[in-house]
Design a protein around this motif. Structure first.
Motif, PDB file in Angstrom:
ATOM      1  N   PRO A  16      27.354 -30.557 -44.829  1.00  0.00           N
ATOM      2  CA  PRO A  16      26.019 -30.499 -44.224  1.00  0.00           C
ATOM      3  C   PRO A  16      24.897 -30.839 -45.205  1.00  0.00           C
ATOM      4  O   PRO A  16      23.884 -31.424 -44.813  1.00  0.00           O
ATOM      5  N   MET A  17      25.082 -30.475 -46.490  1.00  0.00           N
ATOM      6  CA  MET A  17      24.045 -30.778 -47.491  1.00  0.00           C
ATOM      7  C   MET A  17      23.868 -32.290 -47.651  1.00  0.00           C
ATOM      8  O   MET A  17      22.751 -32.790 -47.788  1.00  0.00           O
ATOM      9  N   ILE A  18      25.000 -33.008 -47.638  1.00  0.00           N
ATOM     10  CA  ILE A  18      24.964 -34.472 -47.778  1.00  0.00           C
ATOM     11  C   ILE A  18      24.231 -35.090 -46.586  1.00  0.00           C
ATOM     12  O   ILE A  18      23.467 -36.054 -46.733  1.00  0.00           O
ATOM     13  N   ILE A  19      24.448 -34.515 -45.409  1.00  0.00           N
ATOM     14  CA  ILE A  19      23.836 -35.044 -44.179  1.00  0.00           C
ATOM     15  C   ILE A  19      22.343 -34.718 -44.116  1.00  0.00           C
ATOM     16  O   ILE A  19      21.534 -35.549 -43.709  1.00  0.00           O
ATOM     17  N   LEU A  20      21.963 -33.510 -44.544  1.00  0.00           N
ATOM     18  CA  LEU A  20      20.582 -33.050 -44.375  1.00  0.00           C
ATOM     19  C   LEU A  20      19.638 -33.487 -45.480  1.00  0.00           C
ATOM     20  O   LEU A  20      18.431 -33.576 -45.268  1.00  0.00           O
ATOM     21  N   LEU A  21      20.156 -33.730 -46.676  1.00  0.00           N
ATOM     22  CA  LEU A  21      19.291 -34.098 -47.813  1.00  0.00           C
ATOM     23  C   LEU A  21      19.601 -35.516 -48.270  1.00  0.00           C
ATOM     24  O   LEU A  21      20.733 -35.811 -48.656  1.00  0.00           O
ATOM     25  N   ASP A  22      18.602 -36.372 -48.218  1.00  0.00           N
ATOM     26  CA  ASP A  22      18.809 -37.794 -48.536  1.00  0.00           C
ATOM     27  C   ASP A  22      19.200 -38.010 -49.986  1.00  0.00           C
ATOM     28  O   ASP A  22      20.031 -38.861 -50.298  1.00  0.00           O
ATOM     29  N   ASP A  23      18.567 -37.273 -50.887  1.00  0.00           N
ATOM     30  CA  ASP A  23      18.842 -37.462 -52.315  1.00  0.00           C
ATOM     31  C   ASP A  23      20.118 -36.722 -52.698  1.00  0.00           C
ATOM     32  O   ASP A  23      20.267 -35.524 -52.444  1.00  0.00           O
ATOM     33  N   GLU A  24      21.041 -37.429 -53.319  1.00  0.00           N
ATOM     34  CA  GLU A  24      22.345 -36.844 -53.676  1.00  0.00           C
ATOM     35  C   GLU A  24      22.200 -35.654 -54.613  1.00  0.00           C
ATOM     36  O   GLU A  24      22.906 -34.656 -54.472  1.00  0.00           O
TER      37      GLU A  24
END
Length: 442
Positions: free
Chosen positions: A233-241
């Motif tokens: 979910p973090m990868i999906i919700l936050l654009d910056d890696e």
């Protein structure tokens, strides 16, 4: 009285058309209940101070609008202090991004597939450090396929990985890390595969990179199955890696104990013991029945606690459940507690001694403070009471129909897609109160 039926949030997390057996999403975006971008931004002063107390009750009532989930989660998980300014947070963000870039470069030097846009799903090394010359490994790590090979530095020994140079790796820490890389890859391709988002190879490799870097910096825990479900979910919700990495790292501060493995035990067993204690207090008849069936170790609840109900809910509903949990558990000292610098540690210790603003705490945290549970050992996480609420809901069925552990597992598997996140949290809160009350009695 007219009630807003709400708008589906599924359009924000598009499902692949061929995937028809996914749980139905119950979460709806409701005007006046769901935390909107307008309400969220209105909670900040012109300098950037956040009145988080204003937002916690709204998150519990109606969740967070998908357009702002990422930035709200950063506060709920303790990435930022609500008492900081926009400028201070920007400085922290830039510093963390640089730190992540440094760690990622370290990993890239050890194994150049990190950061290349590709990843491995087959073992690349043996336990004694020998490279594996399997055709699949050679295909996945072939520089001709787009792997960037760094130029040699004449002043330092080569740090090229075994798969490229076919050299033996002698550093045990590096070997241990490299042994996990294919396992991360295998889990990455299985994680949230119903989502259109992960049809793009660059998103899969981003998830692999974040987990590979985390496994490198947290050498005590490394990588464990289930982390993919927590990180996705973090990868999906936050654009910056890098921002996604830090959000995941903060979540792991809460959960890393569950992944601590020894030769004789798995970390999550401590939570299962807690679950058994809670059930014994709030539903002694059910606890006795489960013990009679040989389920007194509560291993049937292992998955729910490890990945926080990711498999029991639709993707969208699991995010709703998480943010409600974190809003209920919110402690305004989180940021200071998590910061590693000496000065921050001192500040955190100092703030613990002060009376924290109850209004800035989540409802679950307030109950712990009132009961004195915070002053004893670490209070139980709300996730334990969420599992207890599921058992309570299925108590009659388990008592009447479960004649063995297979029946217990089957009955609990039937809850997939049939759970109401809001109701589960509400019941968990009631059970928590009941447990604190009963546990206090001699």
């Amino acid at each position: 009285m007219w009630r807003d039926p709400g708008v589906s949030a599924d359009s924000y997390y598009e499902i692949r058309p061929e995937c028809t057996d996914v749980p139905v999403t119950r979460f709806k975006i409701k005007a006046g209940k769901t935390l909107s971008a307008r309400k969220w931004h209105a909670a900040f002063t012109p300098e950037g101070y956040l009145d988080i107390g204003k937002t916690l009750s709204r998150i519990y009532r109606g969740g967070v609008h998908p357009s702002i989930k990422g930035e709200v989660w950063e506060f709920l998980l303790g990435c930022y202090d609500p008492k900081s300014t926009f400028e201070e947070r920007d400085q922290i963000r830039q510093r963390r991004r640089m730190q992540y870039a440094t760690w990622k470069e370290e990993c890239h030097q050890l194994f150049p597939l990190v950061g290349s846009g590709r990843f491995v799903t087959a073992p690349v090394i043996t336990e004694d450090g020998q490279p594996i010359l399997d055709p699949l490994v050679l295909k996945e790590t072939n520089p001709a396929k787009g792997l960037a090979v760094l130029p040699q530095d004449n002043n330092s020994p080569s740090r090229m990985d075994a798969a490229n140079n076919l050299e033996k790796v002698t550093d045990k820490i590096v070997v241990q890390w490299m042994l996990t890389l294919h396992q991360i890859g295998l889990d990455v391709v299985r994680t949230d595969r119903t989502l259109v988002f992960y049809e793009k190879p660059e998103n899969l490799s981003k998830l692999w990179d974040v987990l590979a870097v985390y496994a490198w910096i947290d050498k005590d825990i490394g990588y464990g199955q289930g982390m993919c479900d927590l990180c996705s979910p973090m990868i999906i919700l936050l654009d910056d890696e890098a921002d996604a990495f830090w959000c995941f790292e903060r979540l792991m501060r809460r959960l890393r104990g569950n992944f601590r493995c020894t030769e004789s035990s798995v970390g999550v067993e401590a939570q299962l013991i807690n679950l058994a204690s809670v059930t014994q207090v709030i539903d002694p008849k059910l606890h006795k029945h489960l013990e009679h069936l040989g389920g007194g170790d509560y291993l049937f609840a292992f998955r729910m606690l490890m990945v926080l109900f990711r498999r029991e809910f639709s993707f969208c509903d699991s995010l709703y459940l998480w943010e409600m949990m974190w809003a209920l558990e919110y402690d305004p000292d989180l940021f200071l507690i998590y910061e590693e610098s000496q000065s921050a540690s001192e500040k955190a210790k100092g703030s613990k001694g002060k009376t924290k603003s109850i209004r800035q705490c989540g409802k679950y945290e307030r109950e712990n403070l009132k009961s004195g549970a915070k002053n004893a050992e670490a209070p139980l996480p709300i996730s334990v009471f969420l599992v207890a609420s599921v058992l309570k809901d299925k108590s009659t069925k388990l008592l009447q129909e479960a004649r063995g552990l297979d029946d217990v597992v089957k009955i609990l598997n039937d809850i997939t897609g049939n759970l109401d996140a809001k109701k589960a949290c509400s019941v968990a809160m009631k059970l928590h109160k009941k447990y604190l009350r009963k546990a206090k009695k001699p």
